[in-house]
Structures are given as C-alpha cells and as structure tokens.
Design a protein around this motif. Structure first.
Motif, PDB file in Angstrom:
ATOM      1  N   GLY A 116      84.749  38.169  23.446  1.00  0.00           N
ATOM      2  CA  GLY A 116      85.577  38.101  22.248  1.00  0.00           C
ATOM      3  C   GLY A 116      86.604  39.207  22.130  1.00  0.00           C
ATOM      4  O   GLY A 116      87.249  39.346  21.086  1.00  0.00           O
ATOM      5  N   LYS A 117      86.816  40.002  23.198  1.00  0.00           N
ATOM      6  CA  LYS A 117      87.731  41.152  23.115  1.00  0.00           C
ATOM      7  C   LYS A 117      89.147  40.736  22.713  1.00  0.00           C
ATOM      8  O   LYS A 117      89.790  41.392  21.897  1.00  0.00           O
ATOM      9  N   SER A 118      89.648  39.657  23.324  1.00  0.00           N
ATOM     10  CA  SER A 118      91.042  39.283  23.083  1.00  0.00           C
ATOM     11  C   SER A 118      91.211  38.316  21.914  1.00  0.00           C
ATOM     12  O   SER A 118      92.344  37.975  21.573  1.00  0.00           O
ATOM     13  N   THR A 119      90.123  37.898  21.295  1.00  0.00           N
ATOM     14  CA  THR A 119      90.223  36.895  20.228  1.00  0.00           C
ATOM     15  C   THR A 119      89.721  37.455  18.901  1.00  0.00           C
ATOM     16  O   THR A 119      90.492  38.031  18.135  1.00  0.00           O
ATOM     17  N   THR A 120      88.434  37.313  18.630  1.00  0.00           N
ATOM     18  CA  THR A 120      87.930  37.759  17.321  1.00  0.00           C
ATOM     19  C   THR A 120      87.996  39.279  17.173  1.00  0.00           C
ATOM     20  O   THR A 120      88.235  39.787  16.075  1.00  0.00           O
ATOM     21  N   MET A 121      87.794  40.026  18.267  1.00  0.00           N
ATOM     22  CA  MET A 121      87.925  41.484  18.161  1.00  0.00           C
ATOM     23  C   MET A 121      89.372  41.870  17.878  1.00  0.00           C
ATOM     24  O   MET A 121      89.638  42.787  17.090  1.00  0.00           O
ATOM     25  N   MET A 122      90.325  41.173  18.498  1.00  0.00           N
ATOM     26  CA  MET A 122      91.727  41.490  18.250  1.00  0.00           C
ATOM     27  C   MET A 122      92.102  41.171  16.804  1.00  0.00           C
ATOM     28  O   MET A 122      92.876  41.905  16.179  1.00  0.00           O
ATOM     29  N   ALA A 123      91.549  40.091  16.253  1.00  0.00           N
ATOM     30  CA  ALA A 123      91.800  39.773  14.847  1.00  0.00           C
ATOM     31  C   ALA A 123      91.248  40.880  13.950  1.00  0.00           C
ATOM     32  O   ALA A 123      91.871  41.256  12.945  1.00  0.00           O
ATOM     33  N   ALA A 144      97.042  31.418  17.060  1.00  0.00           N
ATOM     34  CA  ALA A 144      97.763  30.787  15.949  1.00  0.00           C
ATOM     35  C   ALA A 144      97.195  29.415  15.594  1.00  0.00           C
ATOM     36  O   ALA A 144      97.647  28.789  14.629  1.00  0.00           O
ATOM     37  N   SER A 145      96.184  28.957  16.336  1.00  0.00           N
ATOM     38  CA  SER A 145      95.668  27.600  16.144  1.00  0.00           C
ATOM     39  C   SER A 145      94.735  27.509  14.940  1.00  0.00           C
ATOM     40  O   SER A 145      94.077  28.484  14.550  1.00  0.00           O
ATOM     41  N   ASP A 146      94.645  26.313  14.368  1.00  0.00           N
ATOM     42  CA  ASP A 146      93.706  26.071  13.272  1.00  0.00           C
ATOM     43  C   ASP A 146      92.270  26.224  13.755  1.00  0.00           C
ATOM     44  O   ASP A 146      91.407  26.723  13.024  1.00  0.00           O
ATOM     45  N   GLU A 147      92.008  25.787  14.999  1.00  0.00           N
ATOM     46  CA  GLU A 147      90.658  25.876  15.563  1.00  0.00           C
ATOM     47  C   GLU A 147      90.130  27.300  15.506  1.00  0.00           C
ATOM     48  O   GLU A 147      88.967  27.539  15.153  1.00  0.00           O
ATOM     49  N   PHE A 148      90.980  28.271  15.828  1.00  0.00           N
ATOM     50  CA  PHE A 148      90.557  29.670  15.827  1.00  0.00           C
ATOM     51  C   PHE A 148      90.527  30.236  14.411  1.00  0.00           C
ATOM     52  O   PHE A 148      89.555  30.884  14.004  1.00  0.00           O
ATOM     53  N   ASN A 149      91.571  29.999  13.644  1.00  0.00           N
ATOM     54  CA  ASN A 149      91.701  30.658  12.340  1.00  0.00           C
ATOM     55  C   ASN A 149      90.667  30.201  11.319  1.00  0.00           C
ATOM     56  O   ASN A 149      90.294  30.966  10.426  1.00  0.00           O
ATOM     57  N   LYS A 150      90.169  28.981  11.445  1.00  0.00           N
ATOM     58  CA  LYS A 150      89.183  28.515  10.465  1.00  0.00           C
ATOM     59  C   LYS A 150      87.850  29.242  10.607  1.00  0.00           C
ATOM     60  O   LYS A 150      87.020  29.207   9.688  1.00  0.00           O
ATOM     61  N   ALA A 207      97.142  33.537  11.479  1.00  0.00           N
ATOM     62  CA  ALA A 207      98.215  32.744  12.096  1.00  0.00           C
ATOM     63  C   ALA A 207      99.591  33.180  11.614  1.00  0.00           C
ATOM     64  O   ALA A 207     100.545  33.258  12.400  1.00  0.00           O
ATOM     65  N   ASN A 208      99.718  33.498  10.325  1.00  0.00           N
ATOM     66  CA  ASN A 208     101.028  33.873   9.777  1.00  0.00           C
ATOM     67  C   ASN A 208     101.407  35.316  10.088  1.00  0.00           C
ATOM     68  O   ASN A 208     102.528  35.740   9.791  1.00  0.00           O
ATOM     69  N   ASP A 209     100.469  36.075  10.658  1.00  0.00           N
ATOM     70  CA  ASP A 209     100.745  37.485  10.978  1.00  0.00           C
ATOM     71  C   ASP A 209     101.178  37.679  12.433  1.00  0.00           C
ATOM     72  O   ASP A 209     101.428  38.812  12.855  1.00  0.00           O
ATOM     73  N   ILE A 210     101.250  36.600  13.199  1.00  0.00           N
ATOM     74  CA  ILE A 210     101.609  36.715  14.614  1.00  0.00           C
ATOM     75  C   ILE A 210     103.119  36.586  14.762  1.00  0.00           C
ATOM     76  O   ILE A 210     103.710  35.582  14.350  1.00  0.00           O
ATOM     77  N   ALA A 211     103.747  37.612  15.318  1.00  0.00           N
ATOM     78  CA  ALA A 211     105.199  37.601  15.524  1.00  0.00           C
ATOM     79  C   ALA A 211     105.523  36.720  16.722  1.00  0.00           C
ATOM     80  O   ALA A 211     104.944  36.889  17.798  1.00  0.00           O
ATOM     81  N   THR A 212     106.428  35.794  16.535  1.00  0.00           N
ATOM     82  CA  THR A 212     106.776  34.867  17.619  1.00  0.00           C
ATOM     83  C   THR A 212     107.937  35.372  18.465  1.00  0.00           C
ATOM     84  O   THR A 212     108.133  34.923  19.583  1.00  0.00           O
ATOM     85  N   GLU A 213     108.723  36.303  17.940  1.00  0.00           N
ATOM     86  CA  GLU A 213     109.819  36.876  18.718  1.00  0.00           C
ATOM     87  C   GLU A 213     110.108  38.279  18.215  1.00  0.00           C
ATOM     88  O   GLU A 213     109.695  38.668  17.117  1.00  0.00           O
ATOM     89  N   LEU A 214     110.817  39.046  19.024  1.00  0.00           N
ATOM     90  CA  LEU A 214     111.106  40.437  18.688  1.00  0.00           C
ATOM     91  C   LEU A 214     112.542  40.565  18.198  1.00  0.00           C
ATOM     92  O   LEU A 214     113.473  40.108  18.868  1.00  0.00           O
ATOM     93  N   PRO A 215     112.759  41.174  17.020  1.00  0.00           N
ATOM     94  CA  PRO A 215     114.135  41.392  16.557  1.00  0.00           C
ATOM     95  C   PRO A 215     114.914  42.259  17.539  1.00  0.00           C
ATOM     96  O   PRO A 215     114.343  43.064  18.276  1.00  0.00           O
ATOM     97  N   GLU A 216     116.237  42.091  17.558  1.00  0.00           N
ATOM     98  CA  GLU A 216     117.071  42.826  18.509  1.00  0.00           C
ATOM     99  C   GLU A 216     116.958  44.333  18.338  1.00  0.00           C
ATOM    100  O   GLU A 216     117.111  45.088  19.293  1.00  0.00           O
ATOM    101  N   ASN A 217     116.697  44.797  17.121  1.00  0.00           N
ATOM    102  CA  ASN A 217     116.606  46.245  16.903  1.00  0.00           C
ATOM    103  C   ASN A 217     115.173  46.764  17.045  1.00  0.00           C
ATOM    104  O   ASN A 217     114.879  47.893  16.669  1.00  0.00           O
ATOM    105  N   TYR A 218     114.279  45.946  17.580  1.00  0.00           N
ATOM    106  CA  TYR A 218     112.881  46.306  17.831  1.00  0.00           C
ATOM    107  C   TYR A 218     112.090  46.602  16.558  1.00  0.00           C
ATOM    108  O   TYR A 218     111.009  47.179  16.620  1.00  0.00           O
ATOM    109  N   THR A 219     112.597  46.216  15.403  1.00  0.00           N
ATOM    110  CA  THR A 219     111.894  46.496  14.151  1.00  0.00           C
ATOM    111  C   THR A 219     110.913  45.373  13.851  1.00  0.00           C
ATOM    112  O   THR A 219     111.295  44.299  13.384  1.00  0.00           O
ATOM    113  N   LEU A 220     109.644  45.634  14.113  1.00  0.00           N
ATOM    114  CA  LEU A 220     108.614  44.644  13.816  1.00  0.00           C
ATOM    115  C   LEU A 220     108.166  44.802  12.370  1.00  0.00           C
ATOM    116  O   LEU A 220     107.997  45.931  11.889  1.00  0.00           O
TER     117      LEU A 220
END
Length: 699
Positions: free
Chosen positions: A42-49, A82-88, A95-108
């Motif tokens: 679970g290191k990359s999934t539930t632990m990362m959450a 980001a899937s419903d299977e995982f988030n439920k 799911a809404n906290d995952i950034a899908t792209e990086l702004p040009e000025n690197y400001t996350l």
C-alpha cells in the motif's frame, strides 16, 4: 492498485510513526525519512493518500509531489488514485486534490498532489536553472529504483541539495520521503549527511498473507518453459490464465510464438491495455516496476541474467552471468501480488534449483548506473556539479570505489573531463559526448559516442566520405556486430577471398582486418542499391535471418536498425544525402583516410585492446590488465593471420565476456601498431600511460 491481499494494508501499523514525522516538519525546517516496505503493502496508494492528508493538516501551504521512476507507472497510478474504486475506500476522497498538469510558473496549489516521474522532474530542474521548482515549502516522496540509473542518482541529489539549502531560507518546510522495497544503507547515509540528522527510518513489516513460494523447475528447464509458452498461446488461453515470462535467454522461442516483450520504452498510454490483452508477455531484464494484470496466474523467473559488470579481476567492464538478487526476485513476485487472482492460486516458477528464499543474494542493487552506464553516470555527475569532488557531491556514494576511481581516470585520459578545483569539469569533447546521448541517440554506447565526438572535430579537414564511414562503423558498433552477422556454428572458416566476395565497398578491401570491417562490407552489400534494398529480406511482414553462404548468417533487422542510426547521425552532423545507388562511391576511401579512421578507433577504444601473437601457443592478452583471454567463437577470420610471423599484433574489441573462469574478447579488429605513436601525438598522452589501470599502476 489491485492486490490479492485481503487484510488491512501492512503500512498501517507504521501510521503513528509517519504521523510523528509530520509533527516535526515545521520545527526541523528540513526533514528526511526512509520508508522501507514490501511490494503491494500500500506504499503508493493508501499510504500516499495518508501522507497527503498529513501534509495538508500539518504543513500548510506545502505542495506534495510523488516522483516515480517511469512515465508508465506515473500514468497508471494517477488514473488509479483518481478512480472511484480507490476513493470510495478512503476516509476522505483525494480525487479532486490530484494535479493533472503543472502551471508554467511551477506554482502548485497548496495541498495538491502532483504525481510525476524522474525524467520530467529533471527537465523541470533544468529549465529552472537547476533549482528546485516548487519553492521552499514542499513534501517530496520519491520511489528509488530496484535498478538504479544515472537519472535516479542525479535527481535524488538535486532534491537533497534543495532540502539542505532550506536551512538558510525564510519560513521553509522541506520534507523528503524516500520509499524503497529494500534496505538501502547508501540512501540512509546520504539523507543523514545532507539533512544534518539521521533520517526517520520506517520499516513496514510483511502482511498477514502468506508469502508466494518458489516452485523450482526441473532440468532441463528449457523444455518445461517451451511447453508453457505453447500452452499460454493457445486460442482463448488468455481467458483466466495469463503468464509473464522473465526468461530473456529464450527470446527467440518467444518471438517464434508471437509473445511480445514489455520493456522500458513501453508507451504509457498503451501499456495498461497491452498487459491485460495478451495471454503471455516477455518481461525485459531490468524492467523497473510491476503493474496490475487481470487473471495473472503465473510468473516464470530465470535464476540468472547476463549483463555488464565491472570486474575487479581485470578492471574492465565485462559481460557475465550472475544470479538475480533478492530485490530483483521480489520485484518479479510483485506482479503476482498485484493480480486479482487469490494468493493461494498464483504460482511463481523459478529455474533455480532451490526453493529457499533465504538462499538469494541479499545485496543493495547498484544497477546500470554503476555497471553498464558507469561512464555516463560519472560524466553526468561532473556536468551537474563541476569542480566538486565526488565525495562532496549531494549524491549516493559509488558502490565500488575502485571502479569509480578507474573510470574517472579513463574519462580524463580520453579527453572528456579535466581536473578542476577539488574535482573535475567537462571538456568540450565531454559536452559533445553528452550531447550525442541527449539529443541524437539516447541509448548510445559511451565508446561509440566518444568515437563520433572526437572524429567529428578532426574530420573537418577530411572529405565527407571519411565521416560517413565513421558514422557507419559507429552505427554497427552501436547495434552490435554480433547482432549484424554471425559465423554459422560448426561451419568451416572461410578464406579471406570468400569473405571479400560477400562484401562491398571499403569493408570488402579491409575485411582481412577483422570484425568491424567485415560488418561494414556485409552491410554495404545489403544496402548499397538504395532505400528499398533490405525489403528483399522481408517475408510475412517480418525480417528473417538470411544465410548467403554456408558459413554466414546475417540479420537484416539489425542492418535496418544500423541504417536508421546512420540516417540520424548524418542529419545531425550535416552530411549531405546522396541518391540511391551512390552508397559505395560516397564512402570510398584512400589509404591515408583509412589510417585516419583507424587512428580514431584506436583513440576511442584504447581501453579495449588485445595483443595477439602469431604463435598459437601464446595466449592473447588484454592490454589493460594483462589478463590472458580467448578470441570469441563467432569471429569469421582468424586475427592471428594479421600478425607477422614470430610477431605480435594489436586489435580493438567491442566486448569482453566471461564464461566460467575464462575471458573472451568479441568483435576483434586489427589496428596497425605504428598508430600508437600517432595517437600519443594527437592526444598529448602516451597510450601506455592512459591504459594503465589503477590496478596495474599500483602493482
């Protein structure tokens, strides 16, 4: 991601320790943790959450970045988190906290989770002046590789350099969490050294589920694997019974049965569908990760693999067979751990005789970074941190110090770097060598790049024909001469005249000198009529091996690969193209031009020299180590014939291999011995000095 474990994720027993780490991030200014846990815990999934929720609660304003080795892992994990299977299944959806792209000025946005990969992160560092792109308040989680690469070594160094700098800035909160499935003393040491305190070490125990047991295969195991291949590729076999083969020594068998390979160049957008469509897959050596595969019932693991290794007996890079270590076997088993099939129904076959897991070598992997790619790794480190000693760079230590010292000396003698300050800095040649890898041929062999970079500067006083031939020789060396042609097993040795009749161009007249010129002659014989020439070897849409003589086998697919490399290099170096049918006239050479090319070959391959005697009772020997060697069995002509009676001759080789206790040189090409003085004059360094290894110098 998917797993056949049914109990609570094992990492949860260490949740309190993770929470305590985050309690101190603000106070410490810069913090580091090393998290070691088994695959599929679970290191990359539930632990990362959970890490994301802790960062949001305790490190206000901080971005969270999770860095994976490959773009494929990144794409698959991003979709899953980001899937419903995982988030439920989570206490609070992310799911809404995952950034899908990086702004040009690197400001996350603060509190967002950005999932990225090594190459992308290195590009962001580069485009931001080698500075960390996300400010001084960030939580960085980074998976380290089972097979460490130069990219991984440099990226970890850049991240730790940023964390160390946060002690000197206002309002920092830098947290670096390095995640690994195996123990890594090298990583723990560098975390301690740069973050100025011992890292929090969090070791996740095995879960409650029973481990997957080894199922040893009998001897000869090749027959059993062949039967499994046939069974796996039966019509409808993919339904409910998939198999992954980690047996690359039987690649030809897999190809004959249309089993496709999964390698590091896999398309991130295609790989998930690919692995769940195929009934069987061949997994390439050093594949870094595992993915969920529906209905995966079995994995077939080869006990050993053959690859480059720095040999302390010769101080040379050799190809040798070695047993897979524990980390590599556990990575293979992790494919089964992520299967949807119940744990008790999956089978891990191994070609090793013992079923005892404890018998596996338990060592920290050094990977290709300090084996096949050690020249590239050290050259890139100097490019990243010029004039710094290797011990003061923010990177993990070279696993074998003697190997590092030896290769640095060679890079200096080859003119790729020069001593500067307490360390080294790149020369123009070193920068050119790196440019070839970065911009033209990403997988280029170091010595091939060295040949091209050096010759491209010196050849500007020569006719274009000279550089064209050097590019063709470089392409053949890159593909591998043994992949282009091979002497048929047990066939009689042909005469020089017979070989020359099979060749065209400069290679035909120079075939008596050995492997490299023969390869050029055979290649030009196949392609000289134009772009469509190799098409005559295609049947059923595939290239087939050709046998133009009873003693000769050629590989048109490898020849086509060499042709593609030639095209890329000619375009990069501005050589004017010529029309179909002019290949031979555009590459004809004078005697002086041949000597120029041989001088460049000797300079680039000065550490790959073998001395051969005309006396069959005297063994050839490697010029660096003075180790007796044997000439590989695939050579078409006997290189001894180039030696004067009672004398010695000099030759370059492209590969040194070890079988049992014997060393073998492959792709041997004679070089005039009187060129040694000319190379000394051109480079300003005596070849005798530059090839003396640290081992032979001290003895």
């Amino acid at each position: 991601m998917g797993s056949n474990e049914t109990n609570e994720s094992p990492w949860v027993v260490k949740q309190e320790q993770i929470d305590r780490f985050f309690d101190r991030v603000e106070k410490r200014r810069a913090s580091a943790a090393f998290i070691q846990g088994p695959h599929a815990c679970g290191k990359s999934t539930t632990m990362m959450a959970h890490i994301l929720s802790q960062a949001q609660a305790k490190v206000p304003g901080a971005s969270v970045v999770y860095i994976l080795p490959s773009s494929v892992e990144c794409a698959v994990l991003r979709r899953y988190l980001a899937s419903d299977e995982f988030n439920k299944e989570l206490p609070a959806a992310i799911a809404n906290d995952i950034a899908t792209e990086l702004p040009e000025n690197y400001t996350l946005p603060a509190g967002c989770l950005l999932i990225t990969h090594y190459k992308q992160m290195l590009e962001w560092f580069s485009s931001n002046g080698k500075k960390f792109p996300f400010g001084n308040r960030a939580v960085i989680a980074m998976d380290i590789e089972t097979n460490p690469t130069a990219d991984g070594e440099i990226l970890l160094g850049r991240i730790l350099e940023w964390a160390s700098s946060c002690f000197e800035v206002e309002n920092p909160a830098a947290a670096v969490m390095v995640i690994s499935p195996f123990a890594s003393p090298r990583t723990e040491w560098i975390l301690d050294y740069l973050v100025r305190r011992k890292p929090d070490v969090i070791r996740i125990p095995e879960g409650a589920n029973p481990p997957i047991k080894f199922t040893p295969m009998g001897e000869p195991w090749e027959e059993d694997v062949a039967k499994m291949v046939i069974e796996a590729m039966r019509p409808n076999a993919a339904r409910g019974c998939r198999t992954i083969f980690g047996v690359t020594s039987l690649r030809d068998l897999m190809i004959r049965h249309d089993i496709e390979a999964l390698g590091k160049s896999a398309d991130p957008n295609r790989v998930a569908a690919f692995i769940n469509e195929e009934g069987a897959i061949l997994l390439e050596n050093y594949f870094q990760y595992s993915l969920p595969v529906n209905d995966l019932h079995s994995f077939v693991s080869e006990d050993s693999l053959r690859g480059p290794h720095f040999d302390l007996g010769t101080f040379q890079m050799i190809r040798v067979s070695r047993r897979k270590n524990r980390a590599e076997i556990l990575r293979e088993q992790s494919w089964l751990l992520k299967s949807r099939v119940a744990r008790e129904n999956v089978v891990f076959y191994t070609t090793r005789a013992s079923s005892r897991f404890e018998d596996l070598p338990d060592i920290e992997p050094s990977g290709t970074a300090y084996a096949a790619d050690i020249y590239w790794t050290l050259l890139r480190l100097v490019g990243e941190w010029p004039s710094k000693s290797f011990t003061s760079m923010p990177v993990r230590r070279v696993p074998i110090a003697a190997a590092g010292i030896e290769i640095v000396n060679r890079l200096v003698f080859l003119g790729c770097m020069t001593h500067s300050g307490s360390g080294c800095m790149l020369t123009q040649k070193g920068s050119d060598v790196l440019m070839i890898k970065r911009c033209i041929l990403p997988d280029v062999d170091f010595h091939v790049a060295c040949l091209i970079a050096s010759a491209s500067h010196r050849a500007n006083t020569q006719r274009p024909n000279v550089m064209r031939v050097i590019i063709r020789l470089a392409a053949l060396l890159q593909v591998g001469i043994g992949n282009v042609y091979r002497k048929v097993d047990m066939a009689k040795q042909p005469s020089v005249d017979e070989v020359q009749r099979m060749c065209k161009g400069a290679g035909a007249s120079l075939a008596r000198k050995g492997a490299l010129w023969i390869a050029l002659g055979l290649w030009q014989a196949a392609v000289h009529t134009g772009k469509k020439a190799l098409g005559s070897y295609i049947t059923d849409g595939l290239y087939r091996m050709a046998f133009p003589a009873e003693w000769l086998m050629i590989n048109p697919a490898a020849m086509q690969k060499a042709r593609n490399i030639v095209g890329a290099l000619e375009a990069a170096y501005g050589l004017q193209p010529f029309v179909d049918g002019e290949e031979l006239s555009a590459t004809e050479l004078t005697g002086e031009e041949v000597m120029f090319i041989e001088r460049e070959l000797l300079s680039a391959y000065r550490h790959n020299l073998v001395v051969v005697s005309s006396d069959v009772q005297t063994s050839p020997f490697d010029a660096v180590s003075f180790q007796d060697v044997k000439i590989g069995g695939g050579e078409i002509l006997n290189i001894r014939d180039e030696c004067e009676e009672g004398g010695l001759c000099l030759a370059i080789y492209s590969q040194l291999a070890m079988r049992g206790s014997d060393y073998f040189v492959h792709d041997v090409t004679a070089i005039p011995g009187d060129l040694l003085k000319e190379v000394d004059k051109d480079t300003g360094v005596r070849i005798a000095d530059s090839i003396a290894s640290t081992m032979t110098s001290e003895s």
